[in-house]
Design an enzyme around this catalytic site. Sequence first.
Site, short mmCIF file in Angstrom:
data_model
loop_
_atom_site.label_atom_id
_atom_site.label_comp_id
_atom_site.label_asym_id
_atom_site.label_seq_id
_atom_site.Cartn_x
_atom_site.Cartn_y
_atom_site.Cartn_z
NE ARG A 1 -3.68 -2.38 0.06
CZ ARG A 1 -3.36 -3.44 -0.71
NH1 ARG A 1 -2.35 -3.40 -1.54
NH2 ARG A 1 -4.06 -4.53 -0.66
CB SER B 1 -9.16 -2.80 4.56
OG SER B 1 -9.69 -3.93 3.90
CD GLU C 1 -5.50 -0.52 2.90
OE1 GLU C 1 -5.29 -1.58 3.53
OE2 GLU C 1 -6.03 -0.49 1.78
C1 LIG Z 1 -15.84 -0.48 -0.57
C2 LIG Z 1 -14.36 -0.29 -0.75
C3 LIG Z 1 -13.55 -1.37 -1.10
C4 LIG Z 1 -12.17 -1.20 -1.26
N1 LIG Z 1 -11.41 -2.28 -1.60
C5 LIG Z 1 -10.09 -2.12 -1.78
C6 LIG Z 1 -9.28 -3.25 -2.16
O1 LIG Z 1 -9.76 -4.34 -2.37
N2 LIG Z 1 -7.93 -3.03 -2.30
C7 LIG Z 1 -7.36 -1.81 -2.09
O2 LIG Z 1 -6.14 -1.68 -2.25
N3 LIG Z 1 -8.11 -0.75 -1.72
C8 LIG Z 1 -9.45 -0.87 -1.56
N4 LIG Z 1 -10.20 0.21 -1.20
C9 LIG Z 1 -9.54 1.50 -0.91
C10 LIG Z 1 -9.39 2.44 -2.11
O3 LIG Z 1 -10.40 2.21 -3.09
C11 LIG Z 1 -8.02 2.31 -2.74
O4 LIG Z 1 -6.99 2.62 -1.83
C12 LIG Z 1 -7.86 3.23 -3.98
O5 LIG Z 1 -6.66 2.93 -4.62
C13 LIG Z 1 -7.87 4.72 -3.60
O6 LIG Z 1 -8.01 5.46 -4.78
P1 LIG Z 1 -8.70 6.90 -4.80
O7 LIG Z 1 -8.60 7.42 -6.17
O8 LIG Z 1 -10.08 6.82 -4.23
O9 LIG Z 1 -7.74 7.68 -3.82
P2 LIG Z 1 -8.11 8.77 -2.72
O10 LIG Z 1 -8.90 8.12 -1.63
O11 LIG Z 1 -8.69 9.96 -3.35
O12 LIG Z 1 -6.65 9.10 -2.16
C14 LIG Z 1 -5.91 8.12 -1.45
C15 LIG Z 1 -4.47 8.62 -1.32
O13 LIG Z 1 -3.87 8.67 -2.60
C16 LIG Z 1 -3.47 10.01 -2.90
N5 LIG Z 1 -3.75 10.23 -4.33
C17 LIG Z 1 -4.90 10.05 -5.00
N6 LIG Z 1 -4.74 10.30 -6.31
C18 LIG Z 1 -3.45 10.67 -6.47
C19 LIG Z 1 -2.66 11.06 -7.58
N7 LIG Z 1 -3.15 11.13 -8.82
N8 LIG Z 1 -1.36 11.37 -7.37
C20 LIG Z 1 -0.83 11.33 -6.12
N9 LIG Z 1 -1.53 10.97 -5.03
C21 LIG Z 1 -2.82 10.64 -5.20
C22 LIG Z 1 -4.28 10.91 -2.00
O14 LIG Z 1 -3.59 12.14 -1.76
C23 LIG Z 1 -4.40 10.04 -0.76
O15 LIG Z 1 -3.24 10.13 0.04
C24 LIG Z 1 -11.59 0.07 -1.04
C25 LIG Z 1 -12.41 1.17 -0.70
C26 LIG Z 1 -13.77 0.99 -0.56
C27 LIG Z 1 -14.63 2.17 -0.21
#
Ligand SMILES: Cc1cc2nc3c(=O)[nH]c(=O)nc-3n(C[C@H](O)[C@H](O)[C@H](O)COP(=O)(O)OP(=O)(O)OC[C@H]3O[C@@H](n4cnc5c(N)ncnc54)[C@H](O)[C@@H]3O)c2cc1C
Length: 307
Positions: free
Chosen positions: A176, A226, A296
């Site tokens: 992660r 998570s 996380e």
């Molecule tokens: C129902 C549910 C199920 C999930 N299942 C999983 C799973 O199976 N596996 C898993 O790994 N995660 C899971 N997640 C968590 C999440 O979806 C992941 O971590 C995903 O990769 C986050 O992406 P995001 O675009 O929503 O990031 P955000 O939540 O918007 O940001 C997360 C972090 O990344 C940074 N960030 C975002 N975009 C960029 C960019 N372009 N450049 C630099 N930094 C950036 C942000 O500043 C922040 O620190 C789940 C979440 C939910 C709600």
Amino acid sequence: MNQEFYDQIMQTVGSGSVKLKEAMKKHTTFRVGGPADYFITPHTIQEMQQTIRICNDCKIPYYILGNGSNLLVSDTGYRGAVIQVFQNLDEIRVQGTSIAAQAGVLLSRLAKRALEEGLGGLEFAAGIPGTVGGASVMNAGAYGGELKDVCTSVTMLTPQGELKVLTREEMEFGYRTSAVAKVHGVVVETEFELTPREPELIRGQMEKLQKARSEKQPLEYPSAGSTFKRPEGYFAGKLIMDAGLRGCRVGDAQVSEKHCGFVINRGNATASQIMQLIRHIQAEVKEQFGVTLETEVKTLGCFEGVD
Ligand SMILES: Cc1cc2nc3c(=O)[nH]c(=O)nc-3n(C[C@H](O)[C@H](O)[C@H](O)COP(=O)(O)OP(=O)(O)OC[C@H]3O[C@@H](n4cnc5c(N)ncnc54)[C@H](O)[C@@H]3O)c2cc1C
């Protein structure tokens, strides 16, 4: 409000793409979070680059937002600029077995496109509700697959606003995390190398994983997935369950009864209640089993006074 900053940003992204005091609860899957002073949605990589430079010049702190699916924003919000990548930067280019996707593309859309092209390798990602950018920074993973398995390079902006391409090795993917997270860069595009595969097999695998998700995870409630990282040698959900915390509540924040690794919002939870519950879980698991649970979920804003 910093008028000079506001004027420069307006000139860069246009008046419809900068908002003041935008409620972050509208942009996070937890559905909580107070106002961001500035909420900016650049349309292109050049606009993103320029936005970062203006933030630096005007000394306005900024935070990059994808789909907000791994983020807890405090009730008082953020005193700075939230720069949203999701909704824009949404191009996908396919060349043979290689796919390049801009950072704002949702993983579900990317996985669907790979399926249409008969390219396998992204089945694991179809049900992760994040963007390519967020997933690249976090090295998102599920069901035995991780972003690092299929990523060949990442194009990012440095905190100074310079474009830089990192190879998979230079990305230093970990559990992660990645090099981009360490240097506070901004992912603008990620390239993937996939493998030709029968679309029916890809579809079958995606459906199987989606079924497993909806059976095991509380997808009916707002959450950020998570809440905790998997501690070495344990499962966070099992530790939380064994600590007797299944269903434990602080206001409308609750340890999911379906999957104890998820903190959910039953409807009207505040960020502060979610944080209090997280701290309570961490303290109980530490006391009962001596294990430190690290979040996380990322946090943004001030949580002072929450214990
Ligand atoms: C129902 C549910 C199920 C999930 N299942 C999983 C799973 O199976 N596996 C898993 O790994 N995660 C899971 N997640 C968590 C999440 O979806 C992941 O971590 C995903 O990769 C986050 O992406 P995001 O675009 O929503 O990031 P955000 O939540 O918007 O940001 C997360 C972090 O990344 C940074 N960030 C975002 N975009 C960029 C960019 N372009 N450049 C630099 N930094 C950036 C942000 O500043 C922040 O620190 C789940 C979440 C939910 C709600």
